[in-house]
Design a protein around this motif. Structure first.
Motif, PDB file in Angstrom:
ATOM      1  N   LEU A  39      26.066 -43.126 -23.275  1.00 28.64           N
ATOM      2  CA  LEU A  39      26.770 -42.196 -22.400  1.00 28.64           C
ATOM      3  C   LEU A  39      26.785 -42.750 -20.983  1.00 28.64           C
ATOM      4  CD1 LEU A  39      24.794 -39.079 -23.650  1.00 28.64           C
ATOM      5  CD2 LEU A  39      27.056 -39.785 -24.436  1.00 28.64           C
ATOM      6  N   LEU A  40      27.735 -42.285 -20.197  1.00 32.00           N
ATOM      7  CA  LEU A  40      27.822 -42.668 -18.794  1.00 32.00           C
ATOM      8  C   LEU A  40      27.743 -41.406 -17.945  1.00 32.00           C
ATOM      9  CD1 LEU A  40      30.816 -45.152 -19.159  1.00 32.00           C
ATOM     10  CD2 LEU A  40      28.397 -45.767 -18.902  1.00 32.00           C
ATOM     11  N   VAL A  41      26.831 -41.392 -16.980  1.00 35.31           N
ATOM     12  CA  VAL A  41      26.696 -40.267 -16.048  1.00 35.31           C
ATOM     13  C   VAL A  41      27.316 -40.712 -14.729  1.00 35.31           C
ATOM     14  CG1 VAL A  41      25.061 -38.789 -14.817  1.00 35.31           C
ATOM     15  CG2 VAL A  41      24.625 -39.436 -17.210  1.00 35.31           C
ATOM     16  N   VAL A  42      28.304 -39.940 -14.254  1.00 35.88           N
ATOM     17  CA  VAL A  42      29.190 -40.415 -13.187  1.00 35.88           C
ATOM     18  C   VAL A  42      29.363 -39.324 -12.125  1.00 35.88           C
ATOM     19  CG1 VAL A  42      31.521 -41.323 -12.753  1.00 35.88           C
ATOM     20  CG2 VAL A  42      30.452 -41.718 -14.982  1.00 35.88           C
ATOM     21  N   PRO A  43      29.180 -39.673 -10.854  1.00 29.56           N
ATOM     22  CA  PRO A  43      29.463 -38.674  -9.807  1.00 29.56           C
ATOM     23  C   PRO A  43      30.970 -38.450  -9.684  1.00 29.56           C
ATOM     24  CG  PRO A  43      28.973 -40.790  -8.782  1.00 29.56           C
ATOM     25  CD  PRO A  43      28.786 -40.967 -10.267  1.00 29.56           C
ATOM     26  N   ILE A  44      31.376 -37.213  -9.435  1.00 29.99           N
ATOM     27  CA  ILE A  44      32.814 -36.918  -9.260  1.00 29.99           C
ATOM     28  C   ILE A  44      33.326 -37.602  -7.999  1.00 29.99           C
ATOM     29  CG2 ILE A  44      34.409 -35.026  -8.686  1.00 29.99           C
ATOM     30  CD1 ILE A  44      32.830 -33.337 -10.767  1.00 29.99           C
ATOM     31  N   ALA A  49      29.231 -48.419  -5.619  1.00 30.61           N
ATOM     32  CA  ALA A  49      28.061 -49.084  -6.205  1.00 30.61           C
ATOM     33  C   ALA A  49      26.815 -48.566  -5.499  1.00 30.61           C
ATOM     34  CB  ALA A  49      28.176 -50.595  -6.030  1.00 30.61           C
ATOM     35  N   LEU A  50      25.650 -49.003  -5.966  1.00 34.40           N
ATOM     36  CA  LEU A  50      24.390 -48.571  -5.333  1.00 34.40           C
ATOM     37  C   LEU A  50      24.381 -48.883  -3.842  1.00 34.40           C
ATOM     38  CD1 LEU A  50      21.612 -49.602  -7.896  1.00 34.40           C
ATOM     39  CD2 LEU A  50      22.359 -47.285  -7.320  1.00 34.40           C
ATOM     40  N   THR A  51      24.981 -50.008  -3.468  1.00 35.20           N
ATOM     41  CA  THR A  51      24.978 -50.419  -2.059  1.00 35.20           C
ATOM     42  C   THR A  51      25.822 -49.496  -1.182  1.00 35.20           C
ATOM     43  OG1 THR A  51      26.685 -51.972  -2.705  1.00 35.20           O
ATOM     44  CG2 THR A  51      24.485 -52.878  -2.356  1.00 35.20           C
ATOM     45  N   ASP A  52      26.654 -48.669  -1.794  1.00 36.17           N
ATOM     46  CA  ASP A  52      27.499 -47.736  -1.026  1.00 36.17           C
ATOM     47  C   ASP A  52      26.857 -46.365  -0.873  1.00 36.17           C
ATOM     48  OD1 ASP A  52      29.683 -49.552  -0.710  1.00 36.17           O
ATOM     49  OD2 ASP A  52      30.076 -49.282  -2.847  1.00 36.17           O
ATOM     50  N   LEU A  53      25.648 -46.185  -1.437  1.00 38.85           N
ATOM     51  CA  LEU A  53      24.994 -44.878  -1.326  1.00 38.85           C
ATOM     52  C   LEU A  53      24.554 -44.606   0.103  1.00 38.85           C
ATOM     53  CD1 LEU A  53      22.682 -44.799  -4.459  1.00 38.85           C
ATOM     54  CD2 LEU A  53      24.545 -43.204  -3.960  1.00 38.85           C
ATOM     55  N   ALA A  54      24.735 -43.388   0.548  1.00 36.90           N
ATOM     56  CA  ALA A  54      24.226 -42.946   1.847  1.00 36.90           C
ATOM     57  C   ALA A  54      22.938 -42.155   1.604  1.00 36.90           C
ATOM     58  CB  ALA A  54      25.259 -42.057   2.529  1.00 36.90           C
ATOM     59  N   THR A  55      22.118 -42.033   2.629  1.00 37.30           N
ATOM     60  CA  THR A  55      20.878 -41.262   2.459  1.00 37.30           C
ATOM     61  C   THR A  55      21.197 -39.813   2.086  1.00 37.30           C
ATOM     62  OG1 THR A  55      20.840 -40.940   4.842  1.00 37.30           O
ATOM     63  CG2 THR A  55      19.403 -42.656   3.962  1.00 37.30           C
ATOM     64  N   THR A  56      22.383 -39.347   2.468  1.00 34.20           N
ATOM     65  CA  THR A  56      22.783 -37.984   2.109  1.00 34.20           C
ATOM     66  C   THR A  56      23.093 -37.865   0.608  1.00 34.20           C
ATOM     67  OG1 THR A  56      24.988 -38.604   2.849  1.00 34.20           O
ATOM     68  CG2 THR A  56      23.674 -37.276   4.359  1.00 34.20           C
ATOM     69  N   GLY A  62      19.292 -37.818  -7.566  1.00 29.73           N
ATOM     70  CA  GLY A  62      18.280 -37.075  -8.317  1.00 29.73           C
ATOM     71  C   GLY A  62      18.928 -36.188  -9.365  1.00 29.73           C
ATOM     72  N   ASN A  63      20.036 -35.553  -8.976  1.00 34.23           N
ATOM     73  CA  ASN A  63      20.749 -34.692  -9.925  1.00 34.23           C
ATOM     74  C   ASN A  63      21.350 -35.512 -11.063  1.00 34.23           C
ATOM     75  OD1 ASN A  63      20.101 -32.498  -8.359  1.00 34.23           O
ATOM     76  ND2 ASN A  63      22.088 -32.375  -7.338  1.00 34.23           N
ATOM     77  N   MET A  64      21.814 -36.729 -10.761  1.00 36.75           N
ATOM     78  CA  MET A  64      22.373 -37.586 -11.825  1.00 36.75           C
ATOM     79  C   MET A  64      21.294 -37.954 -12.848  1.00 36.75           C
ATOM     80  SD  MET A  64      24.998 -40.036  -9.729  1.00 36.75           S
ATOM     81  CE  MET A  64      25.262 -41.184 -11.079  1.00 36.75           C
ATOM     82  N   ILE A  65      20.086 -38.215 -12.383  1.00 33.06           N
ATOM     83  CA  ILE A  65      19.004 -38.517 -13.334  1.00 33.06           C
ATOM     84  C   ILE A  65      18.671 -37.270 -14.154  1.00 33.06           C
ATOM     85  CG2 ILE A  65      16.556 -39.157 -13.542  1.00 33.06           C
ATOM     86  CD1 ILE A  65      17.041 -41.154 -11.281  1.00 33.06           C
ATOM     87  N   ALA A  66      18.683 -36.119 -13.511  1.00 31.90           N
ATOM     88  CA  ALA A  66      18.438 -34.871 -14.260  1.00 31.90           C
ATOM     89  C   ALA A  66      19.514 -34.667 -15.337  1.00 31.90           C
ATOM     90  CB  ALA A  66      18.401 -33.683 -13.303  1.00 31.90           C
ATOM     91  N   VAL A  67      20.781 -34.976 -15.005  1.00 32.82           N
ATOM     92  CA  VAL A  67      21.861 -34.848 -16.004  1.00 32.82           C
ATOM     93  C   VAL A  67      21.652 -35.876 -17.123  1.00 32.82           C
ATOM     94  CG1 VAL A  67      24.347 -35.155 -16.399  1.00 32.82           C
ATOM     95  CG2 VAL A  67      23.548 -33.818 -14.440  1.00 32.82           C
ATOM     96  N   ALA A  68      21.249 -37.107 -16.757  1.00 36.49           N
ATOM     97  CA  ALA A  68      20.985 -38.125 -17.785  1.00 36.49           C
ATOM     98  C   ALA A  68      19.909 -37.631 -18.754  1.00 36.49           C
ATOM     99  CB  ALA A  68      20.563 -39.440 -17.129  1.00 36.49           C
TER     100      ALA A  68
END
Ligand code: AMP
Ligand code: ZN
Length: 114
Positions: A39-44, A49-56, A62-68
């Protein structure tokens, strides 16, 4: 995001076999499964990529891991064990430039990550 295959799946422009949806995250079946359950868990929101994540985005991750974890339980691979993988960038083999967590399970895997 134009020309992003996962944005198109999220928008319903191309089909996806969804197992989960809420207002910030979706999960669907990988079209080329590497394990019996893949399965793939994907933000809307489009994040490349990981390098584009902001601290916000920490709460989102965390929610994506909970969904996984939830979809792993729902698909009955949680007790036998499962692997979460995020590929980021060329050397990791990232093919789709929209952040996603792979949820892999349903068979014994080796400790070899390549
Ligand atoms: P990555 O190499 O981490 O970017 O993984 C991209 C994943 O997306 C691969 O496992 C592909 O099989 C999967 N994929 C590509 N196109 C689709 C699609 N239309 N529906 C579902 N999964 C897809
Ligand atoms: Zn996208």
């Amino acid at each position: 995001m134009e020309d992003c295959i996962f944005c198109k799946i999220i928008e319903g422009k191309i089909p996806g076999d969804f197992v989960f949806k809420d207002d910030e995250i979706v999960a669907f079946k990988d079209i080329h499964p590497l394990t019996p359950t893949h399965l793939l868990v994907v933000p809307i929101k489009h994040i490349g990529a990981l390098t584009d994540l902001a601290t916000t985005d920490n709460t989102l991750m965390g929610n994506m891991i909970a969904v996984a974890n939830k979809v792993a339980r729902d698909e009955r691979i949680a007790d036998s064990g499962y692997r979460l993988v995020i590929n980021s960038g060329k050397h990791a083999g990232q093919l789709v430039a929209h952040l996603h967590i792979h949820v892999l399970g349903g068979r014994q895997m080796s400790g070899d990550f390549d």
